[in-house]
Motif scaffolding. Structure first.
Motif, PDB file in Angstrom:
ATOM      1  N   ALA A   1       0.798  -1.388   0.165  1.00 42.23           N
ATOM      2  CA  ALA A   1       0.008  -0.019   0.169  1.00 42.23           C
ATOM      3  C   ALA A   1       0.769   1.197   0.031  1.00 42.23           C
ATOM      4  O   ALA A   1       1.853   1.365   0.718  1.00 42.23           O
ATOM      5  N   GLY A   2       0.527   2.264  -0.990  1.00 40.44           N
ATOM      6  CA  GLY A   2       1.138   3.428  -0.574  1.00 40.44           C
ATOM      7  C   GLY A   2       2.583   3.436  -1.633  1.00 40.44           C
ATOM      8  O   GLY A   2       3.229   4.546  -1.748  1.00 40.44           O
ATOM      9  N   SER A   3       2.865   2.169  -1.949  1.00 40.79           N
ATOM     10  CA  SER A   3       4.092   1.922  -3.030  1.00 40.79           C
ATOM     11  C   SER A   3       5.315   2.812  -2.322  1.00 40.79           C
ATOM     12  O   SER A   3       6.115   3.470  -3.120  1.00 40.79           O
ATOM     13  N   VAL A   4       5.437   2.587  -1.298  1.00 35.81           N
ATOM     14  CA  VAL A   4       6.862   3.327  -0.522  1.00 35.81           C
ATOM     15  C   VAL A   4       8.090   2.158  -0.819  1.00 35.81           C
ATOM     16  O   VAL A   4       7.858   0.870  -1.007  1.00 35.81           O
ATOM     17  N   THR A   5       9.117   2.285  -0.696  1.00 32.42           N
ATOM     18  CA  THR A   5      10.326   1.741  -1.052  1.00 32.42           C
ATOM     19  C   THR A   5      10.511   0.659   0.578  1.00 32.42           C
ATOM     20  O   THR A   5      10.427   1.290   1.556  1.00 32.42           O
TER      21      THR A   5
ATOM     22  N   THR B   1      10.942  -6.775  -0.802  1.00 28.45           N
ATOM     23  CA  THR B   1      10.448  -6.253  -1.705  1.00 28.45           C
ATOM     24  C   THR B   1       8.833  -5.954  -1.604  1.00 28.45           C
ATOM     25  O   THR B   1       8.332  -5.416  -2.489  1.00 28.45           O
ATOM     26  N   ASN B   2       8.551  -6.494  -0.507  1.00 26.68           N
ATOM     27  CA  ASN B   2       6.954  -6.125  -0.174  1.00 26.68           C
ATOM     28  C   ASN B   2       6.781  -6.172   1.195  1.00 26.68           C
ATOM     29  O   ASN B   2       7.602  -6.118   2.276  1.00 26.68           O
TER      30      ASN B   2
ATOM     31  N   ASN C   1       7.130   7.782   8.849  1.00 25.47           N
ATOM     32  CA  ASN C   1       7.150   7.573   7.454  1.00 25.47           C
ATOM     33  C   ASN C   1       8.522   7.035   7.308  1.00 25.47           C
ATOM     34  O   ASN C   1       9.303   7.350   6.339  1.00 25.47           O
ATOM     35  N   THR C   2       9.369   6.333   8.135  1.00 25.81           N
ATOM     36  CA  THR C   2      10.684   6.008   8.199  1.00 25.81           C
ATOM     37  C   THR C   2      10.533   4.372   8.779  1.00 25.81           C
ATOM     38  O   THR C   2       9.950   4.282   9.763  1.00 25.81           O
TER      39      THR C   2
ATOM     40  N   VAL D   1       8.915  -1.766  10.783  1.00 23.53           N
ATOM     41  CA  VAL D   1       7.520  -1.106  10.729  1.00 23.53           C
ATOM     42  C   VAL D   1       7.899   0.290  10.213  1.00 23.53           C
ATOM     43  O   VAL D   1       8.731   1.025  10.654  1.00 23.53           O
ATOM     44  N   ARG D   2       6.691   0.881   9.782  1.00 21.79           N
ATOM     45  CA  ARG D   2       7.021   2.428   9.325  1.00 21.79           C
ATOM     46  C   ARG D   2       5.361   2.973   9.565  1.00 21.79           C
ATOM     47  O   ARG D   2       4.291   2.204   9.158  1.00 21.79           O
TER      48      ARG D   2
END
Lengths: 416, 62
Positions: A123-127, A133-134, A214-215, A182-183
């Protein structure tokens, strides 16, 4: 007598701590230091030696440090799909789960109010964190005020066969460590629990801290083995690993201690569902024996898929969502070379032996496919099922009159 | 989600059997290790009754 043992020389090499120091050579030992440590030369071999580490543990050539021995067990990580690679049901699509609905493979949402959060692979396509990878991503859908009896959790039920060696419920209960990345868009203290999952009779709440929004942050929580309670050791639920997205006051427990109660969060935790649009992402979940986290156990994709298929399998291609009209791909095609009346069936084998006799669903190949039907002569007919076992079942219909062919997809579910 | 259930009896050359049909189209085995069957038993305990079974499905092997 030239080889006589020189006791006076030996005494000179024993330091004040009683340790033997070898100066300037010997096989593999090149020097001694003032602190009583021996330094091995390059290529030295230790035989029948016990290494005692300091409190900082062992540091390796890649600068990684291991503070405790790695689990000697082949099955180190008791979590399946901890790196969130496999999403058979939804193939990456977002879902707003109902209670006890499975999302990514093995990860179940449980909730007291629907529509408060969504779940999606990546979700949100963050790195993702390095090496992954997921991830599993949850997004709050409203600024919901959590009521005293509410719960909003993501959890994994672990099968008793995969935890029986932990000896929980006995005096020999082993300590485990839960680690994960976790982020969140929020910062603060977050909560979760380790729980006896069959009757929710024993719970260990824990907290973790996210300091930077967001980290990605790696968390490690060590849990003493529970010497009480009754923990399944066969094909039922043993340990639940639960992450709380929101929890009412009556279901919060004090972190860091086992309790004979059913808790679904830890006192002082942040409720993610209370902030509209808040995100909570997780991956690299590992539960292992020991007092410290070791690197995430990498498994080959096909191995992890098979691990998941013990609980859920389907005829669609792995990366095609269930319920997709995929044409002939993934359908069972029964050719019936006769006309007349009658019922027809065919046996379907599961990819791996399932945990228990599974629940089976057939879908016709209309667009979208309809659950509980098989396709015959232009329309769906009510599906029939029988001889459902851990390896196979038959699927068919009582209404195959004048059929030339039957088509259907299938799913089989033996989740905990 | 609230479901209703129906009994499905069948007969094959290898014998007779029963499957529980759930209203969403699922076929549930009579096996207490299956969580859906556990939910069915709980549903019965709450005083509910399954829909009457259709006639026995007598299947052929193709």
């Amino acid at each position: 007598m030239s080889n006589a043992f020189n006791l006076s020389q030996l005494a000179n090499n024993v330091n004040t701590s009683g340790l033997l120091q070898v100066a300037g050579g010997g096989t593999g030992v090149t020097t001694s230091t003032g602190t009583g440590n021996n330094v091995l030369s390059a290529g030295a071999t230790l035989t029948n030696a016990t290494i005692t580490t300091s409190s900082t543990g062992l540091t390796f050539s890649d600068s990684s440090t291991q503070t405790a021995a790695a689990s000697p067990y082949v099955l180190k990580n008791r979590i399946i799909n901890g790196d969130m690679r496999i999403d058979q049901r939804n193939a990456g699509a977002s879902v707003t789960p109902t209670s006890n609905q499975y999302t990514l493979d093995r990860w179940q949402a449980s909730l007291s109010q629907t529509g408060k959060f969504s779940v999606q692979q990546n979700a949100g396509s963050v790195t993702p964190p390095a090496g992954f990878t997921n991830y599993l991503g949850c997004t709050s859908l409203s600024p919901y005020t959590v009521l005293s009896g509410d719960l909003f959790i993501m959890r994994q039920h672990i099968e008793g066969y995969n935890t029986s060696d932990l000896a929980w419920g006995t005096a020999n209960a082993k300590t485990v460590t839960l680690s994960f990345w976790v982020r969140s868009s929020l910062t603060g203290t977050f909560g979760g629990v380790i729980q006896e999952g069959n009757a929710a009779s024993r719970t260990y709440p824990f907290t973790y801290t996210i300091s930077s929004a967001n980290t990605w942050t790696q968390i490690s929580v060590t849990i003493p083995g529970d010497t009480s309670g009754t923990w399944n050791t066969t094909n039922g639920i043993s340990i639940d690993v639960t992450f709380s997205l929101g929890c009412g006051s009556t279901l919060l427990g004090t972190s860091g201690a086992w309790a004979g109660a059913a808790y679904y969060g830890a006192t002082g935790q942040t409720n993610i569902v209370s902030t509209n649009g808040a995100t909570w992402y997780i991956t690299g979940v590992q539960l292992e024996i020991g007092t410290s986290a070791t690197p995430f156990e990498r498994r080959l994709y096909n191995q992890e898929l098979a691990n998941c298929q013990r609980y859920y399998a389907k005829s669609w291609d792995t990366n095609t969502a269930v319920g997709t009209a995929a044409g002939a791909q993934g359908t069972i095609d029964i050719v019936i070379p006769v006309t007349g009346t009658g019922a027809y069936r065919t046996t379907v084998f599961w990819p791996v032996e399932m945990r228990a006799d599974p629940t089976v669903v057939a879908y016709d190949n209309s667009s979208p496919p309809v659950a509980g039907t098989v396709y015959k002569g232009g329309s769906g007919k009510t599906a029939a099922y029988g001889n459902i076992g851990t390896r196979s079942a038959w699927i068919g219909t009582a209404d195959a009159t004048s059929a030339n062919e039957l088509y259907f997809y299938w799913t089989s579910t033996a989740e905990l | 989600m609230k479901y209703t259930y129906k009994i499905q009896n069948y007969e094959t050359p290898n014998g007779k059997g029963t499957t529980i049909l759930r209203s969403d189209g699922a076929g549930i085995p009579v096996n207490e290790n299956n969580t859906d069957y556990q939910a069915y038993l709980k549903w019965l305990e709450e005083g509910n009754e399954p829909l009457p079974a259709d006639e026995v499905i007598n299947t052929s092997t193709i």
